[in-house]
Write a protein that holds these residues in place. Sequence first.
Motif, PDB file in Angstrom:
ATOM      1  N   UNK A   7      10.039   4.055   9.166  1.00  0.00           N
ATOM      2  CA  UNK A   7       9.857   3.403   7.872  1.00  0.00           C
ATOM      3  C   UNK A   7       8.876   4.231   7.037  1.00  0.00           C
ATOM      4  N   UNK A   8       9.216   4.416   5.765  1.00  0.00           N
ATOM      5  CA  UNK A   8       8.306   5.116   4.868  1.00  0.00           C
ATOM      6  C   UNK A   8       7.212   4.146   4.439  1.00  0.00           C
ATOM      7  N   UNK A   9       5.977   4.610   4.427  1.00  0.00           N
ATOM      8  CA  UNK A   9       4.910   3.719   3.963  1.00  0.00           C
ATOM      9  C   UNK A   9       5.032   3.503   2.451  1.00  0.00           C
ATOM     10  N   UNK A  10       4.746   2.309   2.010  1.00  0.00           N
ATOM     11  CA  UNK A  10       4.830   1.970   0.591  1.00  0.00           C
ATOM     12  C   UNK A  10       3.589   2.496  -0.108  1.00  0.00           C
ATOM     13  N   UNK A  11       3.809   3.317  -1.134  1.00  0.00           N
ATOM     14  CA  UNK A  11       2.686   3.860  -1.890  1.00  0.00           C
ATOM     15  C   UNK A  11       2.301   2.887  -3.001  1.00  0.00           C
ATOM     16  N   UNK A  12       1.035   2.803  -3.299  1.00  0.00           N
ATOM     17  CA  UNK A  12       0.617   1.931  -4.404  1.00  0.00           C
ATOM     18  C   UNK A  12       1.056   2.530  -5.746  1.00  0.00           C
ATOM     19  N   UNK A  13       1.309   1.668  -6.721  1.00  0.00           N
ATOM     20  CA  UNK A  13       1.729   2.112  -8.054  1.00  0.00           C
ATOM     21  C   UNK A  13       0.529   2.675  -8.798  1.00  0.00           C
TER      22      UNK A  13
END
Length: 78
Positions: A7-13
């Motif tokens: 799973x790719x880690x979710x980057x903050x906007x």
Amino acid sequence: MIDQKAEKPVRPDTTDYARRGRVNLYAGLGIAALLAITWLTVKLFMDQEKLGACIASGRKDCVDIGAGPRAGAIAVTK
């Protein structure tokens, strides 16, 4: 089989929306300026073509200089 897909880690906007709006405004103004310059250029070419056709037809009143005849000038007629 086991799914090995990580799973790719979710980057903050981190988008700077205020800067994006300002850049879009500048881009819009630039496009509007280019359209205005294009419109003026086409108009000048069309006016020049019209003047050239008028002069080529032999007319003497193609350009209005905005001045009337001199006071006391008499047109010689036979």
